[in-house]
Design a protein around this motif. Sequence first.
Motif, short mmCIF file in Angstrom:
data_model
loop_
_atom_site.label_atom_id
_atom_site.label_comp_id
_atom_site.label_asym_id
_atom_site.label_seq_id
_atom_site.Cartn_x
_atom_site.Cartn_y
_atom_site.Cartn_z
N ALA A 10 1.58 1.33 7.18
CA ALA A 10 1.42 0.53 5.96
C ALA A 10 -0.01 0.62 5.44
CB ALA A 10 1.81 -0.92 6.21
N ARG A 11 -0.96 0.62 6.34
CA ARG A 11 -2.37 0.71 5.94
C ARG A 11 -2.67 2.08 5.32
NH1 ARG A 11 -6.41 -2.22 5.00
NH2 ARG A 11 -8.47 -1.74 5.78
N GLU A 12 -2.09 3.12 5.93
CA GLU A 12 -2.26 4.47 5.39
C GLU A 12 -1.67 4.55 3.98
OE1 GLU A 12 -3.60 7.57 6.37
OE2 GLU A 12 -4.70 6.16 7.63
N ARG A 13 -0.48 3.99 3.79
CA ARG A 13 0.15 4.04 2.47
C ARG A 13 -0.70 3.31 1.45
NH1 ARG A 13 5.65 3.27 3.36
NH2 ARG A 13 5.58 5.47 3.78
N HIS A 14 -1.34 2.23 1.86
CA HIS A 14 -2.23 1.47 0.98
C HIS A 14 -3.36 2.38 0.48
CE1 HIS A 14 -4.36 -2.19 -0.31
NE2 HIS A 14 -5.44 -1.53 0.06
N GLY A 57 -9.11 0.64 -2.88
CA GLY A 57 -8.37 0.15 -1.73
C GLY A 57 -8.51 -1.34 -1.47
N ARG A 58 -9.04 -2.07 -2.43
CA ARG A 58 -9.17 -3.52 -2.27
C ARG A 58 -8.30 -4.21 -3.32
NH1 ARG A 58 -14.16 -1.69 -3.20
NH2 ARG A 58 -14.34 -2.96 -5.07
N GLY A 59 -7.53 -5.16 -2.92
CA GLY A 59 -6.78 -5.96 -3.87
C GLY A 59 -5.70 -5.21 -4.61
N LEU A 60 -5.01 -4.31 -3.94
CA LEU A 60 -3.92 -3.58 -4.58
C LEU A 60 -2.80 -4.55 -4.92
CD1 LEU A 60 -2.88 -0.85 -5.47
CD2 LEU A 60 -1.96 -0.52 -3.20
N ASP A 61 -2.45 -4.66 -6.18
CA ASP A 61 -1.43 -5.59 -6.67
C ASP A 61 -0.10 -4.86 -6.75
OD1 ASP A 61 0.15 -7.44 -7.93
OD2 ASP A 61 -1.27 -7.84 -9.56
N LEU A 62 0.76 -5.09 -5.77
CA LEU A 62 2.06 -4.42 -5.75
C LEU A 62 2.93 -4.81 -6.92
CD1 LEU A 62 2.95 -4.44 -1.95
CD2 LEU A 62 2.07 -2.57 -3.33
N GLY A 63 2.70 -6.00 -7.46
CA GLY A 63 3.46 -6.44 -8.63
C GLY A 63 3.18 -5.57 -9.85
N LEU A 64 2.03 -4.93 -9.90
CA LEU A 64 1.68 -4.07 -11.03
C LEU A 64 2.06 -2.61 -10.80
CD1 LEU A 64 -1.89 -5.22 -12.18
CD2 LEU A 64 0.27 -5.44 -13.40
N LEU A 65 2.54 -2.27 -9.63
CA LEU A 65 2.81 -0.87 -9.31
C LEU A 65 3.76 -0.20 -10.31
CD1 LEU A 65 1.78 1.10 -7.22
CD2 LEU A 65 3.78 0.59 -5.85
N PRO A 66 4.88 -0.80 -10.69
CA PRO A 66 5.74 -0.13 -11.67
C PRO A 66 5.05 0.07 -13.02
CG PRO A 66 6.96 -1.85 -10.54
CD PRO A 66 5.51 -2.01 -10.15
N GLU A 67 4.29 -0.92 -13.47
CA GLU A 67 3.59 -0.78 -14.75
C GLU A 67 2.47 0.25 -14.65
OE1 GLU A 67 4.45 -3.69 -13.41
OE2 GLU A 67 5.77 -4.57 -14.92
N LEU A 68 1.79 0.30 -13.52
CA LEU A 68 0.76 1.31 -13.32
C LEU A 68 1.38 2.71 -13.36
CD1 LEU A 68 -1.40 -0.39 -10.58
CD2 LEU A 68 -2.23 0.37 -12.81
N ALA A 69 2.55 2.86 -12.74
CA ALA A 69 3.24 4.15 -12.75
C ALA A 69 3.58 4.55 -14.18
CB ALA A 69 4.50 4.09 -11.89
#
Length: 137
Positions: A10-14, A57-69
Amino acid sequence: MSAPPRPHPARERHWVCAQRLRERRLELGLTQREVVARLARRGNPTTNRALSAMENGRGLDLGLLPELAECLDCTTTYLLGLTTRAHSWLPDGHLHPPFTPTPPPAALPAHPTPTTGILGPHLPSNFTAPTRARRRN
């Protein structure tokens, strides 16, 4: 002597996601300010500082991942490091049989599949979005 500790998946994926965010932005020739403006137009206001933190690598917001994509014209699968192809929804090495759509029943109207959305651009032709169970007020 013991072997060095293995990295946590999980850390690597981050870290991969943080790196992919920056690399994709630079591939498209976008500044952080331009990505932040694209996010704001989609109803997700954020700051350059927050985007910089995500890219480092700090504060990655998973809620924004689809919008970032969507803003970076790639898939979430790519941002998560599951594929090396920016527009692929399938993880590398994943094989599945070709999809043959079944026609909808005559009583139900056929709805076109969107070509872009919060999940990113280039949705697979067989993708159907789930319905929400409840609404937020």
